[in-house]
Design a protein around this motif. Structure first.
Motif, PDB file in Angstrom:
ATOM      1  N   GLU A  87     -17.626  23.172 -24.502  1.00  0.00           N
ATOM      2  CA  GLU A  87     -16.598  22.607 -24.947  1.00  0.00           C
ATOM      3  C   GLU A  87     -15.419  23.319 -25.273  1.00  0.00           C
ATOM      4  N   GLU A  88     -15.728  24.842 -25.334  1.00  0.00           N
ATOM      5  CA  GLU A  88     -14.706  25.641 -25.324  1.00  0.00           C
ATOM      6  C   GLU A  88     -13.613  25.499 -24.148  1.00  0.00           C
ATOM      7  N   LEU A  89     -14.279  25.487 -23.019  1.00  0.00           N
ATOM      8  CA  LEU A  89     -13.364  25.420 -21.857  1.00  0.00           C
ATOM      9  C   LEU A  89     -12.752  24.087 -21.610  1.00  0.00           C
ATOM     10  N   PHE A  90     -13.695  22.820 -21.958  1.00  0.00           N
ATOM     11  CA  PHE A  90     -13.456  21.509 -21.735  1.00  0.00           C
ATOM     12  C   PHE A  90     -12.206  21.222 -22.825  1.00  0.00           C
ATOM     13  N   HIS A 213      -7.255  12.444 -15.925  1.00  0.00           N
ATOM     14  CA  HIS A 213      -7.524  11.960 -17.249  1.00  0.00           C
ATOM     15  C   HIS A 213      -8.534  11.032 -17.433  1.00  0.00           C
ATOM     16  N   ILE A 214      -8.704  10.004 -16.445  1.00  0.00           N
ATOM     17  CA  ILE A 214      -9.975   9.045 -16.193  1.00  0.00           C
ATOM     18  C   ILE A 214     -11.107   9.846 -16.352  1.00  0.00           C
ATOM     19  N   PHE A 215     -11.186  10.763 -15.349  1.00  0.00           N
ATOM     20  CA  PHE A 215     -12.475  11.674 -15.440  1.00  0.00           C
ATOM     21  C   PHE A 215     -12.738  12.363 -16.694  1.00  0.00           C
ATOM     22  N   ARG A 216     -11.752  12.940 -17.322  1.00  0.00           N
ATOM     23  CA  ARG A 216     -11.979  13.478 -18.636  1.00  0.00           C
ATOM     24  C   ARG A 216     -12.482  12.598 -19.656  1.00  0.00           C
ATOM     25  N   LYS A 222     -22.442  18.777 -18.886  1.00  0.00           N
ATOM     26  CA  LYS A 222     -21.691  20.217 -18.842  1.00  0.00           C
ATOM     27  C   LYS A 222     -21.053  20.552 -17.628  1.00  0.00           C
ATOM     28  N   GLU A 223     -21.602  19.991 -16.570  1.00  0.00           N
ATOM     29  CA  GLU A 223     -21.141  20.228 -15.415  1.00  0.00           C
ATOM     30  C   GLU A 223     -19.778  19.392 -15.058  1.00  0.00           C
ATOM     31  N   GLN A 227     -16.125  21.115 -14.429  1.00  0.00           N
ATOM     32  CA  GLN A 227     -15.278  20.672 -13.071  1.00  0.00           C
ATOM     33  C   GLN A 227     -14.026  20.033 -13.462  1.00  0.00           C
ATOM     34  N   ILE A 228     -13.857  19.310 -14.534  1.00  0.00           N
ATOM     35  CA  ILE A 228     -12.680  18.836 -14.887  1.00  0.00           C
ATOM     36  C   ILE A 228     -11.701  20.027 -15.343  1.00  0.00           C
ATOM     37  N   SER A 229     -12.498  20.677 -16.181  1.00  0.00           N
ATOM     38  CA  SER A 229     -11.422  21.838 -16.526  1.00  0.00           C
ATOM     39  C   SER A 229     -10.831  22.811 -15.512  1.00  0.00           C
ATOM     40  N   LEU A 230     -11.936  22.851 -14.489  1.00  0.00           N
ATOM     41  CA  LEU A 230     -11.346  23.633 -13.150  1.00  0.00           C
ATOM     42  C   LEU A 230     -10.151  22.814 -12.632  1.00  0.00           C
TER      43      LEU A 230
END
Length: 525
Positions: A87-90, A213-216, A222-223, A227-230
């Motif tokens: 969550e910290e990264l997301f 944004h749709i992905f988010r 978690k995965e 991957q969205i954060s990346l």
């Protein structure tokens, strides 16, 4: 005026620090391989992304063979990464507003008249319809106006010629209530984005940012979140360039910070690199877990069938029809499935198979976005069979097929999988008297459960070939444990009992390894 613009730029840069800067753990300084993800209580997700639950995921998949309770198969998530770390990264997302807010969107589609970027399998009207569909997928976004504008120079900074750009700018400014413009291209450069925002006075998006944004909003595991954060890193870098360019005009961007010897730009770039390393390190942990799960499935000799296709083609509906999995809830929505999920079903021979529901494909997506989801998409490469689902009721079905095949080619899918891929023509209930024109294609209606028998038979035939399994008649002694062993280790299709002799002839589908174990235990040829 100079003072005001300088203060505005500095405020924007200052807003980056809570987004990017975190305390660096000591282990990050010694080795990226042992870098700890910093913990922080998760913040609330944006209102446009309501939380949803996911029954199944590849890191925690569970299915039950209803015919035999002894064959239950479960894989529980060992929590290789804490939820708080993910969550910290997301929760770190592109700043300056953009993606979490509601928007009234003006959609612009550049219609390329000739050259390598001209689309030959579709029309500008159909591409505009897809762009509008992307915007409407987001709950709090709406389209207020749209325009198809021709261009001969899509590679130029402003995309359009001077006359068309002036016409477009006037129309956007005259349209009341516009808060954002969606330019329907793969990816805008940082320079183009800045020029458009200065000319139109509103936020500007491209397909990369809208799809992301749709992905988010649809990410649950978690995965997927990592991957969205990346994938958001390029957006952050682009935004940084624009903010620093604005600040440099006032002479502030190249100044050094304190006594560190780093400029503000260098500090921000370093923080982004460190965040990217943390995300990649976390994804590698999950990738190793995924490899372990695949290894466990191979040990159980479970065949995996990846069901893929263009977004909203009906993959989830088809898997639900094939497996009877009540936990699946298909939605008529672009990218409704983002997390890879696994569901068990049975073939006519009673062989258990795992159907893998994959992320939907889309045209005109940058390689960076696809590469960010490589950890998820790599499951396709390790399948025993691919099933390509097409929505034959869609006017762009031919173009959608070409886009899916292009993505598979770019992913370097093994030739054995591409050559054995089964093509399924779905949604035939929406087409009168449909007859497939491609040889070998199977017409079905997943919603009305038509054509599923032929599909199951085709999947079974292809899996027997690809996995090296054999269909055999084995003579067994009913007084021995042979029959119960075969039920556990092979797919028993038929049992012909000879009561007088206390024996039976069992028709089974069995792997070479299992047959070797059978011979070792019970003898026979």
């Amino acid at each position: 005026m100079l003072y005001k613009s300088t203060v505005t730029a500095l405020r924007r840069i200052h807003s980056w620090f809570p987004v990017l800067q975190r305390r660096r753990a000591h282990t990050c300084l010694t080795s990226s391989a042992t870098c700890r993800l910093l913990r922080r209580p998760p913040r609330a997700v944006a209102a446009t992304c309501p939380p949803r639950s996911t029954e199944f995921s590849l890191s925690a998949c569970r299915w039950r063979n209803t015919d035999d309770d002894d064959d239950d198969y479960e894989e529980e998530d060992d929590d290789v990464i804490d939820d708080s770390e993910v969550e910290e990264l997301f929760q770190v997302r592109a700043p300056a507003g953009a993606l979490g807010a509601a928007h009234r969107v003006f959609v612009v589609h550049p219609d390329v008249k000739w050259g390598s970027r001209k689309q030959h399998l579709t029309t500008a009207e159909l591409m505009m319809a897809e762009a509008v569909g992307l915007v409407n997928t987001l709950d709090s976004w709406s389209v207020v106006d749209k325009v198809i504008m021709s261009t001969k120079t899509p590679e130029k900074k402003m995309i359009f010629g001077k006359g068309n750009f002036r016409t477009l700018t006037d129309r956007i400014r005259r349209t009341a209530g516009v808060t954002a413009v969606f330019v329907n291209v793969e990816r805008l450069s940082a320079l183009s984005e800045r020029e458009f925002e200065e000319a139109w006075g509103v936020k500007v998006f491209d397909r990369y940012s809208v799809v992301l944004h749709i992905f988010r909003c649809n990410a649950r595991t978690k995965e997927a979140k990592l991957q969205i954060s990346l994938a958001e890193i390029p957006l952050l870098r682009s935004r940084l360039k624009n903010e620093m360019a604005n600040l440099d005009q006032q002479g502030g961007g190249s100044r050094y910070i304190g006594g560190s010897g780093e400029t503000l730009m260098e500090v921000q770039q370093r923080l982004l690199r460190e965040r990217e390393l943390k995300i990649r390190s976390a994804l590698e942990k999950l990738r190793r877990k995924r490899r372990l799960l695949r290894s466990q499935r191979r040990g159980k000799e479970l065949a995996a069938v990846s069901v893929l296709g263009y977004t909203n083609c009906g993959k989830t509906t088809l898997i639900k029809a094939l497996t009877g999995d009540a936990g699946l809830q298909p939605r008529n929505q672009l990218f409704a499935t983002l997390d890879v999920t696994v569901h068990a079903g049975q073939l006519p021979s009673h062989m258990t198979v795992l159907y893998v529901d994959t992320i939907g494909f889309l045209s005109q997506l940058p390689h960076q976005l696809i590469d960010s989801f490589s950890a998820t998409l790599e499951d396709i490469k390790h399948s025993d069979l691919l099933v390509h689902v097409r929505d034959v009721s869609h006017p762009e079905t031919a173009n959608q097929k070409a886009n899916v095949l292009r993505v598979l080619e770019n992913m370097r899918i093994p030739d054995r999988l591409l050559s054995s891929m089964i093509e399924v023509h779905n949604k035939t209930d929406l087409v009168d008297n449909y007859r497939p024109t491609e040889p070998g294609a199977l017409p079905i209606s997943a919603l009305e459960r038509r054509g599923l028998g032929a599909l199951r038979a085709a999947v079974e035939e292809a899996l027997v070939t690809s996995t090296g399994k054999r269909v055999m008649d084995l003579a067994v002694d009913l007084g021995s444990p042979q029959l119960s062993w075969l039920h556990k280790e092979a797919a028993v299709q038929d049992v012909r009992v000879n009561a007088d002799e206390g024996s039976a002839v069992v028709k089974v589908t069995i792997s070479a390894a299992a047959y070797g174990r059978y011979r070792k235990l019970f003898g026979g040829s």
